[in-house]
Design a protein around this motif. Sequence first.
Motif, short mmCIF file in Angstrom:
data_model
loop_
_atom_site.label_atom_id
_atom_site.label_comp_id
_atom_site.label_asym_id
_atom_site.label_seq_id
_atom_site.Cartn_x
_atom_site.Cartn_y
_atom_site.Cartn_z
N UNK A 214 9.49 11.13 -0.84
CA UNK A 214 10.47 12.20 -0.64
C UNK A 214 11.90 11.67 -0.61
N UNK A 215 12.12 10.45 -0.12
CA UNK A 215 13.48 9.95 0.04
C UNK A 215 13.89 8.95 -1.05
N UNK A 216 13.07 8.82 -2.11
CA UNK A 216 13.32 7.75 -3.10
C UNK A 216 13.76 8.25 -4.47
N UNK A 217 14.12 9.49 -4.59
CA UNK A 217 14.55 10.02 -5.88
C UNK A 217 15.75 9.25 -6.44
N UNK A 218 15.70 8.97 -7.73
CA UNK A 218 16.84 8.37 -8.42
C UNK A 218 16.83 6.85 -8.47
N UNK A 219 15.98 6.21 -7.73
CA UNK A 219 15.94 4.74 -7.74
C UNK A 219 15.08 4.26 -8.91
N UNK A 220 15.45 3.09 -9.44
CA UNK A 220 14.61 2.52 -10.49
C UNK A 220 13.31 2.02 -9.85
N UNK B 284 0.84 -1.21 0.00
CA UNK B 284 0.00 0.00 0.00
C UNK B 284 0.87 1.25 0.00
N UNK B 285 1.90 1.26 0.85
CA UNK B 285 2.81 2.41 0.90
C UNK B 285 3.58 2.55 -0.40
N UNK B 286 4.01 1.41 -0.96
CA UNK B 286 4.81 1.43 -2.18
C UNK B 286 4.04 2.04 -3.35
N UNK B 287 2.78 1.63 -3.51
CA UNK B 287 1.95 2.16 -4.61
C UNK B 287 1.68 3.64 -4.41
N UNK B 288 1.35 4.03 -3.17
CA UNK B 288 1.11 5.44 -2.90
C UNK B 288 2.34 6.29 -3.17
N UNK B 289 3.51 5.83 -2.71
CA UNK B 289 4.74 6.58 -2.91
C UNK B 289 5.13 6.66 -4.38
N UNK B 290 4.90 5.58 -5.14
CA UNK B 290 5.24 5.57 -6.57
C UNK B 290 4.37 6.57 -7.33
N UNK B 291 3.08 6.62 -7.01
CA UNK B 291 2.18 7.55 -7.69
C UNK B 291 2.60 9.00 -7.48
#
Length: 523
Positions: free
Chosen positions: A358-364, A164-171
């Motif tokens: 916010x902390x995931x910039x640059x990751x595939x 749930x967190x992963x999908x929200x953060x990706x969007x």
Amino acid sequence: MQEMKDTENLSGLKKILGDYDEKILYPVIGLLAIILTSILVDSKGTQKIFDSINQWLIFNFSSGFLIGVTAVLFFALWVGMSKYGDMRLGKDDDRPEFSFIAWVAMMFSAGFGLSTLTWCAAEPLYHLFQSSYTVDAGTAGTPAGIPKAMLLTVFDWGIHGWALFAVGGLAIAFPAYRLGKPMNLGIGLYGILKDKSQTGFWGKLTDVLGVISTLGGNGASLGFGILSIAYGIKHITGVELGSAGTFVAMLMIIAAFTLSAVSGVKRGIRILSLINIYLGLGMLIWLLLTGPTTYLLSLFTQTLGEYISSIVSMSFWSDAGNFADGQYQQRSWLNWWVIFYWLWWVSYIPFCSGFIARISKGRTIREYILGTTLVPVLMTMALFVIWGGNSAYLEVTKAAPMWDNVQQNLGSALYVLLEQFPMGGLLGVLVFFSVVVFGVTTSDSASYFISMQVSKGNPDPKISMRILWGCLLGGAAMLLLATGKLNALKAMAIVAGAPFFFVVIAYMISIVKMLRMAARDEL
């Protein structure tokens, strides 16, 4: 230079707080004031309303939540493994801002770190003695029931919630870093609404609901956390904090997480998260080596295997085989554990997704999905198996009355368990410190996230704005703690967060549309 010019063009309150969104700040403060007033004036009546909504959601839509949350999990794994997995959250030449260990540490600490530590020695006992699974198998309270109890615990805290967190953060992260859009919750609907996701009604409503849900959930967690801290002080020093002492302790926690939020993500939040991860790892190793090592390793192996092999069947288990008086009757265990947990995770989607973005910039995308789902699950499994496994082992071997203590005081489980180990006194101090740090990292991440939302998605909101929300978060918790009315706030958080179940569905549609646009070089 441009930033100075922008500041000069602001007027009034915006010179102090920075350029904020009036359509979010004022409604949020207004709603918060109304809710707090209602709780203080008539806490029983307010809580009754929230509890009624909670029960209606839990007992009428259990199958819908089971199917919906599992669909989110399958969607997240599909995105990670699809042809879009090599795309980056940002430009093609962007690289991660934080090291992998720092990224995971902040993600875990900002999410359910405090709650996980609170429950790790206690929840397996609830499932051992009360779950429908162990009761049906006739293994409740016995050694044979421990593996199933551990599996149920890991299921509650496992991959479904992190998906749930992963999908929200990706969007949120994909359009924010790829197009330079503001990092707010509404931007997650960009694939559907385009620029109206920032200016339209649905985007603003998503932002407001997300902030209210974060305020309620974090305020309740902070309040209950301080009660755990008070118990820890009593256990370590023998001094029982009165209301004044608890109030002072709360002030210290508020000051700590406000200062941490002010120092920013790269300093305060990152450093505290790393400290707690290394401290937690050290305690796990000690408990593993000085406890029943062979049993714990066997329990971990069996839990991992059963979790992998039974995750689909457990995801859709709805107690369809239970009848009473000749009629189908779904027992309360499923609703008050699994379904309640799904709603609890959903209520944390706004804050945790926004902070993870916010902390995931640059990751595939592939690294992001695997890092936000599989890694936390393995960490959580290790935590529960070692802490919870020791707790259950002590109970069934009658070495310590763990279940009796848990029923009397949830927060006592960690300290009662540690009394049975070498250097238990020192470990108790370390656990107390860890609880405090988790409380600080969770709350400073929440205040930072809210500041971002109110500041038009600015990933580096003004310091004064972070101080404002740190004080509001802590002040609300202190007020309700002092009046003994935290339960109403907790119930409100779930009610406010429940609509995000539908927002996540919209996020999935938006993600697919954005990925297809990016594949055609239109995004």
